[in-house]
Structures are given as structure tokens and as C-alpha cells.
Write a protein that holds these residues in place. Structure first.
Motif, PDB file in Angstrom:
ATOM      1  N   ASP A  41      -7.233  54.277 -67.243  1.00  0.00           N
ATOM      2  CA  ASP A  41      -6.823  53.879 -68.581  1.00  0.00           C
ATOM      3  C   ASP A  41      -7.248  52.436 -68.801  1.00  0.00           C
ATOM      4  O   ASP A  41      -6.566  51.509 -68.383  1.00  0.00           O
ATOM      5  CB  ASP A  41      -5.309  54.040 -68.712  1.00  0.00           C
ATOM      6  N   VAL A  42      -8.385  52.258 -69.445  1.00  0.00           N
ATOM      7  CA  VAL A  42      -8.959  50.929 -69.641  1.00  0.00           C
ATOM      8  C   VAL A  42      -8.327  50.281 -70.864  1.00  0.00           C
ATOM      9  O   VAL A  42      -8.285  50.871 -71.935  1.00  0.00           O
ATOM     10  CB  VAL A  42     -10.491  51.018 -69.813  1.00  0.00           C
ATOM     11  N   ARG A  43      -7.829  49.068 -70.716  1.00  0.00           N
ATOM     12  CA  ARG A  43      -7.192  48.319 -71.809  1.00  0.00           C
ATOM     13  C   ARG A  43      -7.713  46.888 -71.813  1.00  0.00           C
ATOM     14  O   ARG A  43      -8.171  46.370 -70.795  1.00  0.00           O
ATOM     15  CB  ARG A  43      -5.671  48.276 -71.636  1.00  0.00           C
ATOM     16  N   ILE A  44      -7.615  46.253 -72.961  1.00  0.00           N
ATOM     17  CA  ILE A  44      -7.930  44.826 -73.058  1.00  0.00           C
ATOM     18  C   ILE A  44      -6.732  44.082 -72.485  1.00  0.00           C
ATOM     19  O   ILE A  44      -5.608  44.236 -72.967  1.00  0.00           O
ATOM     20  CB  ILE A  44      -8.194  44.409 -74.520  1.00  0.00           C
ATOM     21  N   ARG A  45      -6.963  43.303 -71.455  1.00  0.00           N
ATOM     22  CA  ARG A  45      -5.861  42.666 -70.738  1.00  0.00           C
ATOM     23  C   ARG A  45      -5.111  41.635 -71.583  1.00  0.00           C
ATOM     24  O   ARG A  45      -3.890  41.612 -71.607  1.00  0.00           O
ATOM     25  CB  ARG A  45      -6.377  42.012 -69.460  1.00  0.00           C
ATOM     26  N   ASP A  46      -5.857  40.740 -72.224  1.00  0.00           N
ATOM     27  CA  ASP A  46      -5.242  39.660 -72.995  1.00  0.00           C
ATOM     28  C   ASP A  46      -6.282  39.080 -73.949  1.00  0.00           C
ATOM     29  O   ASP A  46      -7.386  39.603 -74.061  1.00  0.00           O
ATOM     30  CB  ASP A  46      -4.675  38.581 -72.066  1.00  0.00           C
ATOM     31  N   GLU A  47      -5.936  38.004 -74.629  1.00  0.00           N
ATOM     32  CA  GLU A  47      -6.845  37.396 -75.601  1.00  0.00           C
ATOM     33  C   GLU A  47      -8.104  36.846 -74.930  1.00  0.00           C
ATOM     34  O   GLU A  47      -9.193  36.914 -75.500  1.00  0.00           O
ATOM     35  CB  GLU A  47      -6.127  36.311 -76.391  1.00  0.00           C
ATOM     36  N   ASP A  48      -7.967  36.303 -73.734  1.00  0.00           N
ATOM     37  CA  ASP A  48      -9.141  35.792 -73.012  1.00  0.00           C
ATOM     38  C   ASP A  48     -10.115  36.923 -72.683  1.00  0.00           C
ATOM     39  O   ASP A  48     -11.330  36.749 -72.781  1.00  0.00           O
ATOM     40  CB  ASP A  48      -8.719  35.070 -71.723  1.00  0.00           C
ATOM     41  N   HIS A  49      -9.587  38.059 -72.296  1.00  0.00           N
ATOM     42  CA  HIS A  49     -10.426  39.215 -72.003  1.00  0.00           C
ATOM     43  C   HIS A  49     -11.150  39.684 -73.265  1.00  0.00           C
ATOM     44  O   HIS A  49     -12.339  40.014 -73.226  1.00  0.00           O
ATOM     45  CB  HIS A  49      -9.576  40.337 -71.398  1.00  0.00           C
ATOM     46  N   ALA A  50     -10.439  39.694 -74.406  1.00  0.00           N
ATOM     47  CA  ALA A  50     -11.070  40.069 -75.676  1.00  0.00           C
ATOM     48  C   ALA A  50     -12.190  39.093 -76.016  1.00  0.00           C
ATOM     49  O   ALA A  50     -13.270  39.499 -76.468  1.00  0.00           O
ATOM     50  CB  ALA A  50     -10.029  40.099 -76.791  1.00  0.00           C
ATOM     51  N   GLY A  51     -11.971  37.797 -75.786  1.00  0.00           N
ATOM     52  CA  GLY A  51     -13.018  36.796 -76.026  1.00  0.00           C
ATOM     53  C   GLY A  51     -14.218  37.001 -75.126  1.00  0.00           C
ATOM     54  O   GLY A  51     -15.374  36.866 -75.557  1.00  0.00           O
ATOM     55  N   ALA A  52     -13.970  37.344 -73.876  1.00  0.00           N
ATOM     56  CA  ALA A  52     -15.068  37.599 -72.939  1.00  0.00           C
ATOM     57  C   ALA A  52     -15.859  38.843 -73.353  1.00  0.00           C
ATOM     58  O   ALA A  52     -17.089  38.871 -73.248  1.00  0.00           O
ATOM     59  CB  ALA A  52     -14.517  37.763 -71.518  1.00  0.00           C
ATOM     60  N   LEU A  53     -15.158  39.864 -73.852  1.00  0.00           N
ATOM     61  CA  LEU A  53     -15.842  41.067 -74.323  1.00  0.00           C
ATOM     62  C   LEU A  53     -16.707  40.756 -75.546  1.00  0.00           C
ATOM     63  O   LEU A  53     -17.817  41.277 -75.677  1.00  0.00           O
ATOM     64  CB  LEU A  53     -14.830  42.162 -74.662  1.00  0.00           C
ATOM     65  N   ALA A  54     -16.205  39.889 -76.421  1.00  0.00           N
ATOM     66  CA  ALA A  54     -16.987  39.492 -77.601  1.00  0.00           C
ATOM     67  C   ALA A  54     -18.229  38.712 -77.184  1.00  0.00           C
ATOM     68  O   ALA A  54     -19.327  38.946 -77.710  1.00  0.00           O
ATOM     69  CB  ALA A  54     -16.129  38.653 -78.543  1.00  0.00           C
ATOM     70  N   ASP A  55     -18.090  37.816 -76.228  1.00  0.00           N
ATOM     71  CA  ASP A  55     -19.240  37.051 -75.744  1.00  0.00           C
ATOM     72  C   ASP A  55     -20.229  37.954 -75.029  1.00  0.00           C
ATOM     73  O   ASP A  55     -21.441  37.755 -75.116  1.00  0.00           O
ATOM     74  CB  ASP A  55     -18.775  35.931 -74.805  1.00  0.00           C
ATOM     75  N   GLU A  56     -19.735  38.956 -74.347  1.00  0.00           N
ATOM     76  CA  GLU A  56     -20.606  39.914 -73.669  1.00  0.00           C
ATOM     77  C   GLU A  56     -21.409  40.727 -74.692  1.00  0.00           C
ATOM     78  O   GLU A  56     -22.579  41.028 -74.479  1.00  0.00           O
ATOM     79  CB  GLU A  56     -19.751  40.844 -72.814  1.00  0.00           C
ATOM     80  N   ALA A  57     -20.759  41.061 -75.809  1.00  0.00           N
ATOM     81  CA  ALA A  57     -21.428  41.845 -76.845  1.00  0.00           C
ATOM     82  C   ALA A  57     -22.451  41.004 -77.610  1.00  0.00           C
ATOM     83  O   ALA A  57     -23.501  41.499 -78.002  1.00  0.00           O
ATOM     84  CB  ALA A  57     -20.408  42.420 -77.821  1.00  0.00           C
ATOM     85  N   CYS A  59     -24.021  37.164 -77.141  1.00  0.00           N
ATOM     86  CA  CYS A  59     -24.059  35.922 -76.365  1.00  0.00           C
ATOM     87  C   CYS A  59     -23.816  34.721 -77.275  1.00  0.00           C
ATOM     88  O   CYS A  59     -24.434  34.580 -78.332  1.00  0.00           O
ATOM     89  CB  CYS A  59     -25.414  35.796 -75.669  1.00  0.00           C
ATOM     90  N   GLY A  60     -22.887  33.869 -76.893  1.00  0.00           N
ATOM     91  CA  GLY A  60     -22.584  32.670 -77.659  1.00  0.00           C
ATOM     92  C   GLY A  60     -21.476  32.848 -78.673  1.00  0.00           C
ATOM     93  O   GLY A  60     -21.138  31.912 -79.386  1.00  0.00           O
ATOM     94  N   PHE A  61     -20.891  34.022 -78.748  1.00  0.00           N
ATOM     95  CA  PHE A  61     -19.781  34.270 -79.669  1.00  0.00           C
ATOM     96  C   PHE A  61     -18.528  33.670 -79.039  1.00  0.00           C
ATOM     97  O   PHE A  61     -17.968  34.209 -78.097  1.00  0.00           O
ATOM     98  CB  PHE A  61     -19.610  35.767 -79.913  1.00  0.00           C
ATOM     99  N   VAL A  62     -18.104  32.515 -79.568  1.00  0.00           N
ATOM    100  CA  VAL A  62     -16.952  31.809 -79.009  1.00  0.00           C
ATOM    101  C   VAL A  62     -15.754  32.029 -79.935  1.00  0.00           C
ATOM    102  O   VAL A  62     -15.760  31.580 -81.083  1.00  0.00           O
ATOM    103  CB  VAL A  62     -17.239  30.298 -78.875  1.00  0.00           C
ATOM    104  N   PRO A  63     -14.742  32.721 -79.464  1.00  0.00           N
ATOM    105  CA  PRO A  63     -13.608  33.049 -80.333  1.00  0.00           C
ATOM    106  C   PRO A  63     -12.714  31.851 -80.623  1.00  0.00           C
ATOM    107  O   PRO A  63     -12.481  31.005 -79.755  1.00  0.00           O
ATOM    108  CB  PRO A  63     -12.846  34.107 -79.538  1.00  0.00           C
ATOM    109  N   VAL A  64     -12.249  31.787 -81.876  1.00  0.00           N
ATOM    110  CA  VAL A  64     -11.240  30.791 -82.249  1.00  0.00           C
ATOM    111  C   VAL A  64      -9.931  31.484 -82.614  1.00  0.00           C
ATOM    112  O   VAL A  64      -8.891  30.841 -82.651  1.00  0.00           O
ATOM    113  CB  VAL A  64     -11.717  29.890 -83.409  1.00  0.00           C
ATOM    114  N   ALA A  65      -9.991  32.799 -82.898  1.00  0.00           N
ATOM    115  CA  ALA A  65      -8.788  33.573 -83.193  1.00  0.00           C
ATOM    116  C   ALA A  65      -8.988  35.000 -82.691  1.00  0.00           C
ATOM    117  O   ALA A  65     -10.074  35.555 -82.810  1.00  0.00           O
ATOM    118  CB  ALA A  65      -8.510  33.590 -84.692  1.00  0.00           C
TER     119      ALA A  65
END
Length: 144
Positions: A41-57, A59-65
Motif C-alpha cells: 500500500d504505497v502512500r505519500i509519507r509527508d509534505e517533504d515526500h510530496a515535494g520530492a515526488l514533484a521534483d522527480e516528475a 526537475c527543479g520544481f521546488v514546492p512552496v505549498a
């Protein structure tokens, strides 16, 4: 030897042995899948994990919210340029799309339903809690 042959000659004995062998084989495959960390059961762990997934998708996407779904199956991530990325679970991985407009966004109390227009990506309903209204308002600023 004759005792074993006589035992195996009884009706149903071979069927029971085949069934047991099949069951043992299935259990071995299940154990192998656990050992290899397959499925789960794969889940997004926390906001940092969501930010890392966005950067992975992208490159250079730095989350502010980050708006993280209560069930942690999806998230909305905004960067400093105002771009919003939708992240959702896709099997045992995650998929992400930049939102181009607010056309596919519907707010229903604490639930935000988002459709990217990409039929392969589909539609997802995120439970963002009290933040759902703020995210819906911010998504109205997107072009489209």
C-alpha cells in the motif's frame, strides 16, 4: 515400497498431494514477493515526500505549498512561479501532471475533485480538509 505404492493407489490421495504441493508453491511465491518488497500500500509519507515526488516528475520544481490528501494517495504542490502539480498514486508508483487550468476542478466541502483533461491520468478526489477551499480559490488563478 509396496506400502507407499498401495497408499498412492488409493483414490483421492494424489489429488490431496497435488493440492498441498500447489498450496506450498503459492505460499512460496507470496513469501518471495514480500522479500522483494513487491506490491503493498504505497502512500505519500509527508509534505517533504510530496515535494520530492514533484521534483522527480519535473526537475527543479521546488514546492512552496503542499496540499496533502488525508489518505495520502495524492497531493497538490505549488512552486514559487505559481505552477501547480497534481500528484496521484498510480499502482505502486506515483504519477504527476502540471495543471494548466481550473476547468476540471470541483469543490465539495472538504473534497477537491481534480481532472487534468488527460484521460490516461484520470480524475482524483482529494480530501484536503479545511485547506480545500483555499486550494480551490488558488486554482481559479490558473489560466483557462
Amino acid at each position: 515400497m509396496k506400502v507407499v505404492q498401495a497408499f498412492l493407489a488409493q483414490p483421492g490421495v494424489l489429488l490431496v498431494l497435488k493440492t498441498l504441493a500447489s498450496l506450498v508453491g503459492v505460499l512460496l511465491v507470496v513469501q518471495l514477493a514480500r522479500w522483494m518488497n513487491l506490491g503493498g500500500d504505497v502512500r505519500i509519507r509527508d509534505e517533504d515526500h510530496a515535494g520530492a515526488l514533484a521534483d522527480e516528475a519535473m526537475c527543479g520544481f521546488v514546492p512552496v505549498a503542499v496540499g496533502l490528501d488525508k489518505a495520502r494517495i495524492g497531493a497538490l504542490v505549488r512552486d514559487a512561479q505559481g505552477r501547480v502539480m497534481l500528484i496521484r498514486r498510480h499502482g505502486s508508483h506515483f504519477a504527476a501532471r502540471l495543471l494548466e487550468s481550473h476547468a476540471g476542478v470541483r469543490l465539495d466541502q472538504q473534497f477537491l475533485t481534480v481532472s487534468t483533461g488527460d484521460s490516461r491520468f484520470g480524475t482524483i478526489t482529494l480530501n484536503l480538509g479545511p485547506d480545500a477551499q483555499a486550494w480551490a480559490a488558488s486554482l481559479r488563478r490558473l489560466e483557462g
